[in-house]
Scaffold this motif. Structure first.
Motif: not given
Length: 171
Positions: A96, A120, A133-136, A138-141, A143
C-alpha cells in the motif's frame, strides 16, 4: 549511465505491450544493457545520448508500433534511491506504499488540493508523489485520472518493493 524507464499504464485496459517488444524497441533506438522487470512497463537500459530525447523517442515508437500513447518517465538509479529514502510514511503494509513518479514538479498549491480530495497520506517531494493507501489501492478514490487532473502533470506509480527491485537491477 543506466536509467529506469517507467511506462504508464501498460498491460492494463487493452494496452498490451509485451516486454520482449519493449526491449526490441529500446534496442532499435540504440539503447544497450536492456532488461525489463515484470510485465508492467519497467525498462532498464543505457540510452544513447540525451535521456529525455530517448524517452520521447520510445513513446513515439510504442505509439507507432502498438497504436496507443504511453508516457515514459525515467530516473537514474540514484534518483530512485533518493525517492525511496525520502518516503515519509510508515511502511505498515508495503503493497500500500507507493511512489508515483511525475514528469514535472507540481506546485505546492495543487499538491495541497490533491491531499484535500482523498483520505490517503500524500506528500509531493520534488517530482515524486509519495502515497500510503489507508485501505489498499483497490479501495482508494485516488485514481490516475484524479492525480493527473489535480496536479496538472502525468506520472506512474510503483510500490516500494518494485522500486527497490528496480534499483537493484539497474546497479
Amino acid at each position: 549511465m543506466p536509467r529506469v524507464l517507467l511506462l504508464r499504464a501498460v498491460n492494463v485496459g487493452g494496452a498490451k505491450l509485451p516486454m520482449a517488444d519493449l526491449r526490441n524497441l529500446a534496442k532499435g533506438l540504440g539503447a544497450t544493457e536492456i532488461s525489463t522487470y515484470i510485465a508492467s512497463g519497467n525498462l532498464i537500459c543505457t540510452p544513447p545520448g540525451d535521456p529525455d530525447a530517448f524517452d520521447r523517442a520510445l513513446e513515439a515508437a510504442v505509439q507507432n508500433k502498438f497504436g496507443f500513447f504511453r508516457e515514459v518517465i525515467s530516473r537514474t538509479p540514484a534518483e530512485l534511491r533518493t525517492a525511496l529514502d525520502a518516503y515519509p510514511f510508515n511502511h505498515t503494509e508495503p503493497k500500500w506504499c507507493h511512489i508515483y513518479f511525475l514528469n514535472a514538479t507540481p506546485t505546492p498549491e495543487v499538491a495541497a488540493a490533491l491531499r484535500a480530495k482523498v483520505p490517503e497520506d500524500l506528500l509531493v517531494i520534488g517530482s515524486d508523489l509519495h502515497i500510503r493507501y489507508r485501505d489498499g489501492v483497490a479501495a482508494s478514490m485516488l485514481s490516475t485520472k484524479l492525480i493527473h487532473q489535480t496536479l496538472g502533470v502525468v506520472g506512474t506509480g510503483r510500490n516500494l518493493a518494485t522500486v527497490e527491485k528496480l534499483i537493484a537491477l539497474a546497479t
